[in-house]
Motif scaffolding. Structure first.
Motif, short mmCIF file in Angstrom:
data_model
loop_
_atom_site.label_atom_id
_atom_site.label_comp_id
_atom_site.label_asym_id
_atom_site.label_seq_id
_atom_site.Cartn_x
_atom_site.Cartn_y
_atom_site.Cartn_z
N GLN A 1 40.10 37.44 38.02
CA GLN A 1 39.07 37.69 36.90
C GLN A 1 39.90 37.72 35.69
O GLN A 1 39.56 37.84 35.18
CB GLN A 1 38.56 38.72 37.45
CG GLN A 1 37.77 38.96 36.55
CD GLN A 1 36.44 40.43 37.99
OE1 GLN A 1 37.29 40.96 38.67
NE2 GLN A 1 35.42 40.96 36.92
N SER B 1 36.07 42.00 43.65
CA SER B 1 37.40 41.50 43.42
C SER B 1 38.48 42.06 44.57
O SER B 1 39.54 41.49 45.10
CB SER B 1 37.65 42.17 42.41
OG SER B 1 37.04 41.24 41.03
N ASP C 1 37.01 33.49 40.66
CA ASP C 1 36.84 35.16 40.70
C ASP C 1 35.47 35.47 38.79
O ASP C 1 37.14 35.78 38.45
CB ASP C 1 37.64 36.40 40.52
CG ASP C 1 37.15 37.73 40.67
OD1 ASP C 1 35.64 37.89 40.51
OD2 ASP C 1 37.38 38.71 41.33
N GLU C 2 34.61 35.79 39.25
CA GLU C 2 34.41 35.19 37.58
C GLU C 2 34.90 34.35 36.39
O GLU C 2 35.46 34.79 35.58
CB GLU C 2 33.86 36.50 37.24
CG GLU C 2 33.43 37.06 38.07
CD GLU C 2 32.86 38.91 37.31
OE1 GLU C 2 32.83 38.66 35.82
OE2 GLU C 2 32.74 39.76 37.74
N GLY D 1 36.29 44.96 37.19
CA GLY D 1 36.21 44.64 35.92
C GLY D 1 34.93 44.68 35.20
O GLY D 1 35.01 45.45 33.93
MG MG Z 1 35.24 42.28 40.14
#
Ligand code: MG
Ligand code: ATP
Length: 499
Positions: free
Chosen positions: A90, A48, A169-170, A401
């Motif tokens: 994210q 990230s 991001d995810e 995260g």
């Molecule tokens: Mg991350």
């Protein structure tokens, strides 16, 4: 993908430190036109952070970035957008109190301020349909959406922009299979239009479906990119965590005691029919369904957070009156929310305090708690959940995260509940740490606790649960022991398909 093409983006020698933490230590990264590059690595590896550097959210300590051969200074989000970069973060960047329509057209140059609300809503509907959210009323306030809906909204927002580099991001951490399909299709479409995609994920299966190459991060360092066609899942895992994984899911003991929690004729708003669930001591009950299935509403009702319309909850055979979360905790029901930002953890306080907070609330009724006790309690939870012991004093908001998620789940084990309700236990957690969370849940279960887990990941539900109940649009569609399920049957029930 044209492998001979020049670089769309090239980052060299990027470093970024936070005090003693080297989030990025000499990272080199490249991206070609029309390729999907997956970014992989353990929680806290720096994925990230590099995304934030490229999106102009943070300025690195050193390093250069070129786009299409030209050096660029990505000193702000605006500068990054001007350079043609769009990001699905994210953590969501949607604005809670605004309507869905306002969020979708926010910051878009092609949405003139003089548009009528009707025009705005029509436009928003078109964008929503691209991610399968056509059922959502654009006038709704964003904070009434579920986590999955918010994530899809965030993706719709980015798709509406005309960017040459799109970063995810995810994006699928909060989504179930049916929604993931939509995201993966959107990614493929972007790449086929010649745009470049950076895709961060912990769901390794996705990598093999959409990515051309992968860049693996380890402790703030990047490895040279690898072609996906030369890789296998096991190889990727070994490169990520530096060892073989072994078993992801712990062995089942299949020794169940008496029912610890039962619901009888429970009626919950939005759920059709009565909810009759039983979880025995030593059992993990898995609930699963896609967006709008109602499993989250059921968990909130059982935990005492949401009101129930009728029916009762029995703990160890006696009906209990649950009113509010506090009461649930006092009775020994711990609930871990899927939305860690809203009510899972407190970003502004330390990892130690977060880990010990439910425990403190419980023991402080007994009297004085020493600092040493609190410390040892927090340290125990941390080591059980692969949380870095050297970061107990760090503010949770400064963790990556996945590491925040480990704190969110870990903190509820300190109170040794009678029943643990946990939603999406491994959202955003890397595969190594996931194995540790599963092992801890099984240990807890073996010590006589009843566990109810929700997950949108069918593999996780199959690997972890002893019994699985499926839901579709507020109705239970099946409830039976894991041995009677196959993966295909589970997917079929969850998507409610006949074939
Ligand atoms: Mg991350
Ligand atoms: N503001 C901050 N203050 C202190 N440390 C930070 C800050 N932001 C990030 N870090 C640290 O930088 C490291 C890299 O974090 P990053 O968020 O990039 O990880 P990640 O690879 O995205 O992990 P995850 O898979 O869990 O999302 C972590 O150790 C994190 O705690």
């Amino acid at each position: 993908m044209n492998t001979e093409a020049p670089y769309r983006l090239k980052a060299t020698g990027i470093t970024k430190s936070y005090g003693a933490v080297n989030a990025l230590a000499d990272v080199n990264f490249e991206l070609k036109p029309g390729e999907v590059m997956a970014l992989l690595g353990e929680n806290g590896a720096g994925k990230s952070t590099i995304v934030k550097v490229i999106s102009g959210l943070i300025i690195p300590d050193t390093g250069q970035i070129t786009i299409d051969g030209e050096p660029v200074l990505l000193s702000s989000v605006r500068a990054s957008q001007t350079a043609g970069i769009a990001v699905v973060q994210q953590e969501f960047s949607t604005v809670g109190t605004m309507s869905v329509a306002e969020n979708l057209v926010l910051g878009q140059s092609n949405a003139p301020a003089w548009w009528s609300p009707q025009k705005l809503n029509d436009q928003a509907k078109l964008i929503l349909a691209r991610v399968g959210l056509e059922d959502i009323d654009p006038r709704r306030s964003v904070d009434t959406l579920s986590v999955a809906e918010m994530q899809l909204l965030e993706i719709a927002r980015v798709l509406a922009k005309d960017a040459k580099i799109v970063i995810f991001d995810e994006p699928t951490a909060a989504l179930s299979d049916a929604e993931i399909v939509r995201v993966l299709e959107a990614v493929k479409r972007l790449a086929s239009e010649g745009r470049s995609v950076i895709y961060v994920t912990h769901r390794l299966g996705e990598v093999f479906e959409i990515a051309d190459r992968v860049t693996i991060f380890r402790n703030g360092r990047s490895e040279p990119p690898l072609l996906v066609k030369d890789l296998t899942v096991d190889k990727v895992v070994a490169l990520m965590i530096g060892r073989e994984l072994g078993h992801l899911y712990p062995e089942r003991t299949e020794k169940y005691g008496a029912p610890v929690l039962e619901t009888r004729g429970l009626k919950v708003p939005g759920i059709k029919g009565d909810i009759n669930l039983t979880v025995r001591r030593g059992e993990i009950l898995g609930l699963t369904g896609q967006l709008g299935s109602g499993v989250s509403e059921i968990m909130k009702a059982i935990s005492g957070i949401a009101d129930v319309l009728a029916g009762e909850v029995l703990l160890d055979g006696s009906a209990v009156n649950l009113h509010g979360r506090r009461r649930g905790i006092v009775m020994g029901i711990a609930y871990c929310s899927p939305d860690r930002k809203k009510d899972g953890i407190f970003g502004g306080i330390s990892v130690r305090r977060n880990l010990s907070s439910p425990w403190l609330r419980r023991v402080s009724r007994v009297g004085f708690v020493s600092r040493a006790q609190e410390n040892s309690e927090a340290a125990r939870s941390a080591s059980n959940f692969a949380i870095d012991l050297s970061r107990l004093n760090t503010l949770v908001g400064n963790l990556s995260g996945g590491n925040q998620q480990k704190v969110a789940v870990g903190k509820w084990l300190g109170i040794r509940p009678r029943v643990l309700l946990v939603e999406e236990p491994t959202r955003g957690v890397d595969i190594g740490a996931r194995a540790e969370i599963y092992a801890q849940l099984r240990l807890l279960c073996d010590s006589g606790v009843g566990v109810i887990v929700t997950s949108s990941d069918t593999n996780e539900i199959l690997g972890l649960s002893d019994t699985i109940a499926t839901y579709y649009r507020g109705s239970q569609t099946a409830n039976k022991p894991v041995q009677e399920w196959t993966e295909a049957a589970l997917v079929r029930e969850v998507m409610h398909r006949e074939d």
